[in-house]
Design a protein around this motif. Structure first.
Motif, PDB file in Angstrom:
ATOM      1  N   LEU A  78       4.543   2.691  -1.600  1.00  0.00           N
ATOM      2  CA  LEU A  78       4.616   3.515  -2.714  1.00  0.00           C
ATOM      3  C   LEU A  78       5.453   4.779  -2.195  1.00  0.00           C
ATOM      4  N   LEU A  79       5.383   5.076  -1.017  1.00  0.00           N
ATOM      5  CA  LEU A  79       6.329   6.196  -0.691  1.00  0.00           C
ATOM      6  C   LEU A  79       7.805   5.552  -0.606  1.00  0.00           C
ATOM      7  N   SER A  80       8.219   4.489  -0.195  1.00  0.00           N
ATOM      8  CA  SER A  80       9.343   3.891  -0.180  1.00  0.00           C
ATOM      9  C   SER A  80       9.968   3.721  -1.594  1.00  0.00           C
ATOM     10  N   ASN A  81       8.924   3.413  -2.689  1.00  0.00           N
ATOM     11  CA  ASN A  81       9.870   3.408  -3.951  1.00  0.00           C
ATOM     12  C   ASN A  81       9.375   4.778  -4.988  1.00  0.00           C
ATOM     13  N   LEU A  82       9.125   6.010  -4.200  1.00  0.00           N
ATOM     14  CA  LEU A  82       8.906   7.028  -4.851  1.00  0.00           C
ATOM     15  C   LEU A  82      10.056   7.522  -5.654  1.00  0.00           C
ATOM     16  N   GLN A  83      10.135   7.753  -6.947  1.00  0.00           N
ATOM     17  CA  GLN A  83      11.353   7.942  -7.553  1.00  0.00           C
ATOM     18  C   GLN A  83      11.697   9.662  -8.121  1.00  0.00           C
ATOM     19  N   ASN A  84      12.649   9.839  -7.890  1.00  0.00           N
ATOM     20  CA  ASN A  84      12.861  11.105  -8.129  1.00  0.00           C
ATOM     21  C   ASN A  84      12.109  12.400  -7.538  1.00  0.00           C
ATOM     22  N   PRO A  85      12.166  12.172  -6.169  1.00  0.00           N
ATOM     23  CA  PRO A  85      11.248  13.302  -5.253  1.00  0.00           C
ATOM     24  C   PRO A  85      11.939  14.610  -5.451  1.00  0.00           C
ATOM     25  N   LYS A  86      11.096  15.586  -5.340  1.00  0.00           N
ATOM     26  CA  LYS A  86      11.416  16.909  -5.427  1.00  0.00           C
ATOM     27  C   LYS A  86      10.432  17.720  -4.511  1.00  0.00           C
ATOM     28  N   VAL A  87      10.842  18.743  -3.736  1.00  0.00           N
ATOM     29  CA  VAL A  87       9.965  19.433  -3.060  1.00  0.00           C
ATOM     30  C   VAL A  87       9.592  20.739  -3.769  1.00  0.00           C
ATOM     31  N   VAL A  88       8.270  20.750  -4.030  1.00  0.00           N
ATOM     32  CA  VAL A  88       7.785  21.734  -4.928  1.00  0.00           C
ATOM     33  C   VAL A  88       6.839  22.946  -4.261  1.00  0.00           C
ATOM     34  N   GLY A  89       7.009  22.793  -2.735  1.00  0.00           N
ATOM     35  CA  GLY A  89       6.237  23.778  -2.077  1.00  0.00           C
ATOM     36  C   GLY A  89       5.657  23.349  -0.998  1.00  0.00           C
ATOM     37  N   SER A  90       4.684  24.142  -0.367  1.00  0.00           N
ATOM     38  CA  SER A  90       3.992  24.019   0.940  1.00  0.00           C
ATOM     39  C   SER A  90       2.596  24.249   1.132  1.00  0.00           C
ATOM     40  N   GLU A  91       1.879  23.532   1.567  1.00  0.00           N
ATOM     41  CA  GLU A  91       0.438  23.728   1.694  1.00  0.00           C
ATOM     42  C   GLU A  91      -0.309  23.151   2.896  1.00  0.00           C
ATOM     43  N   GLN A  92      -1.359  23.872   3.258  1.00  0.00           N
ATOM     44  CA  GLN A  92      -2.213  23.539   4.423  1.00  0.00           C
ATOM     45  C   GLN A  92      -3.314  22.660   3.813  1.00  0.00           C
ATOM     46  N   ILE A  93      -3.318  21.444   4.271  1.00  0.00           N
ATOM     47  CA  ILE A  93      -4.299  20.370   4.099  1.00  0.00           C
ATOM     48  C   ILE A  93      -5.193  20.276   5.335  1.00  0.00           C
TER      49      ILE A  93
ATOM     50  N   GLY B 145       0.687  -1.281   0.070  1.00  0.00           N
ATOM     51  CA  GLY B 145      -0.020   0.065  -0.110  1.00  0.00           C
ATOM     52  C   GLY B 145       0.835   1.403   0.104  1.00  0.00           C
ATOM     53  N   LEU B 146       0.304   2.086   0.856  1.00  0.00           N
ATOM     54  CA  LEU B 146       0.764   3.664   0.805  1.00  0.00           C
ATOM     55  C   LEU B 146       2.256   3.578   1.094  1.00  0.00           C
TER      56      LEU B 146
ATOM     57  N   LEU C 118      -2.977  -1.068 -16.170  1.00  0.00           N
ATOM     58  CA  LEU C 118      -2.777   0.096 -17.017  1.00  0.00           C
ATOM     59  C   LEU C 118      -1.856  -0.527 -18.144  1.00  0.00           C
ATOM     60  N   SER C 119      -1.931   0.010 -19.328  1.00  0.00           N
ATOM     61  CA  SER C 119      -1.322  -0.381 -20.662  1.00  0.00           C
ATOM     62  C   SER C 119       0.123  -0.126 -20.647  1.00  0.00           C
ATOM     63  N   PRO C 120       0.915  -0.656 -21.239  1.00  0.00           N
ATOM     64  CA  PRO C 120       2.351  -0.395 -21.154  1.00  0.00           C
ATOM     65  C   PRO C 120       2.795   1.096 -21.478  1.00  0.00           C
ATOM     66  N   LYS C 121       1.816   1.663 -22.179  1.00  0.00           N
ATOM     67  CA  LYS C 121       2.369   3.159 -22.611  1.00  0.00           C
ATOM     68  C   LYS C 121       1.984   4.223 -21.116  1.00  0.00           C
ATOM     69  N   ASP C 122       0.724   3.711 -20.662  1.00  0.00           N
ATOM     70  CA  ASP C 122       0.258   4.689 -19.685  1.00  0.00           C
ATOM     71  C   ASP C 122       1.201   4.226 -18.051  1.00  0.00           C
ATOM     72  N   ALA C 123       1.785   3.023 -18.402  1.00  0.00           N
ATOM     73  CA  ALA C 123       2.636   2.504 -16.994  1.00  0.00           C
ATOM     74  C   ALA C 123       3.626   3.154 -16.692  1.00  0.00           C
ATOM     75  N   GLN C 124       4.349   3.747 -17.601  1.00  0.00           N
ATOM     76  CA  GLN C 124       5.508   4.433 -17.379  1.00  0.00           C
ATOM     77  C   GLN C 124       5.815   5.739 -16.731  1.00  0.00           C
ATOM     78  N   ASN C 125       6.610   5.592 -15.695  1.00  0.00           N
ATOM     79  CA  ASN C 125       6.705   7.219 -14.936  1.00  0.00           C
ATOM     80  C   ASN C 125       5.343   7.639 -14.694  1.00  0.00           C
ATOM     81  N   THR C 126       4.605   6.980 -13.892  1.00  0.00           N
ATOM     82  CA  THR C 126       3.370   7.610 -13.387  1.00  0.00           C
ATOM     83  C   THR C 126       3.583   8.899 -12.484  1.00  0.00           C
ATOM     84  N   PRO C 127       3.198  10.280 -12.763  1.00  0.00           N
ATOM     85  CA  PRO C 127       3.292  11.031 -12.015  1.00  0.00           C
ATOM     86  C   PRO C 127       2.691  11.057 -10.477  1.00  0.00           C
TER      87      PRO C 127
ATOM     88  N   ASP D  23       3.462  -1.269 -11.140  1.00  0.00           N
ATOM     89  CA  ASP D  23       3.212  -2.050 -10.024  1.00  0.00           C
ATOM     90  C   ASP D  23       2.571  -1.432  -9.020  1.00  0.00           C
ATOM     91  N   ASP D  24       3.267  -0.353  -8.343  1.00  0.00           N
ATOM     92  CA  ASP D  24       2.695   0.307  -7.249  1.00  0.00           C
ATOM     93  C   ASP D  24       1.511   0.983  -7.385  1.00  0.00           C
TER      94      ASP D  24
END
Length: 242
Positions: free
Chosen positions: A150-165, A146-147, A190-199, A180-181
């Motif tokens: 997904l966090l453990s495997n997150l690729q190329n993480p980059k801080v893009v800001g801050s926000e109140q949720i 699960g979650l 997902l199709s092979p095309k859609d499966a690459q580098n999911t944002p 897979d994640d």
């Protein structure tokens, strides 16, 4: 009165000017940072790792899921419920599913490894097995599926800001996830095309708890799955519907 030489006046003026500059710099730094670094300057990889470690230990929470656009093989468009995994996975809540071409509101209960829902007949629950045909809520708190994974495997993480949720200050981090994640978490094949580098974008609490507050994934073009979490540690109870 003693008269100062021109050289002495120049020297004193230079010292005074230097003092003012240094004072100004010190005051500016204090006001801008207050002794702490901005989230934008944080270590994204370290923050995500700590969030993954925390998520792996979460035993219960409230989750709200929404789907924007069309995601293949994902029937649910909205889900709001509570889930816990100690001593076993239990979940209760409501969900909106597309049946044919129409959205249908329903209730669900997950207990003893089975998902029960009244989507086919309001008020009368049917057994949908592990719930994969609707949404497999048991994956959310599973450290290996699960979650947390997904966090453990997150690729190329980059801080893009801050926000109140929902009143919680968070650091917003973007990256990409594997097919897979995403397939496991979103329940979409997902199709092979859609499966690459999911944002993938995550919002991690910046109050020291490192809770995952929100996650947004885009498994296909014009299709987004968003989850918002709260009430970490919540214990959920449920009984098998009659």
């Amino acid at each position: 009165m003693k008269r100062w030489s021109r050289a002495a006046v120049v020297a004193v003026s230079a010292v005074a000017a230097t003092a003012l500059v240094l004072t100004g710099c010190s005051g500016s730094n204090k006001g801008a940072g207050g002794g702490s670094s901005s989230p934008a300057n944080g270590d994204a990889a370290s923050t995500v790792k700590q969030a993954a470690d925390v998520m792996a230990k979460v035993t219960g929470m409230h989750v709200s899921l929404t789907v924007q656009g069309s995601v293949p093989n994902l029937a649910v468009t909205k889900l709001d419920g509570d889930v816990s995994n100690t001593p076993q996975t239990v979940a209760t809540g409501t969900a909106t599913l597309v049946v044919g071409k129409n959205p249908v509101d329903s209730k669900f209960v997950f207990v003893d490894g089975h998902l029960y829902s009244d989507v086919a007949d309001p008020g009368k629950y049917a057994d949908y097995g592990n719930g994969a045909s609707i949404y497999d809520v048991s994956t959310l708190l599973d450290p290996n599926r699960g979650l947390a994974k997904l966090l453990s495997n997150l690729q190329n993480p980059k801080v893009v800001g801050s926000e109140q949720i929902n009143g919680i200050p968070t650091t917003k981090i973007s990256g990409t996830s594997s097919a897979d994640d995403i397939t496991t978490l979103a329940g979409a094949r997902l199709s092979p095309k859609d499966a690459q580098n999911t944002p993938t974008t995550v919002w991690i609490a910046s109050d020291g708890s490192y809770h995952l507050v929100k996650i947004e994934i885009s498994p296909v073009q014009n299709g987004t799955v968003t989850m918002t979490m709260s009430d970490w540690g919540k214990q959920v109870t449920a009984t098998k519907p009659a």
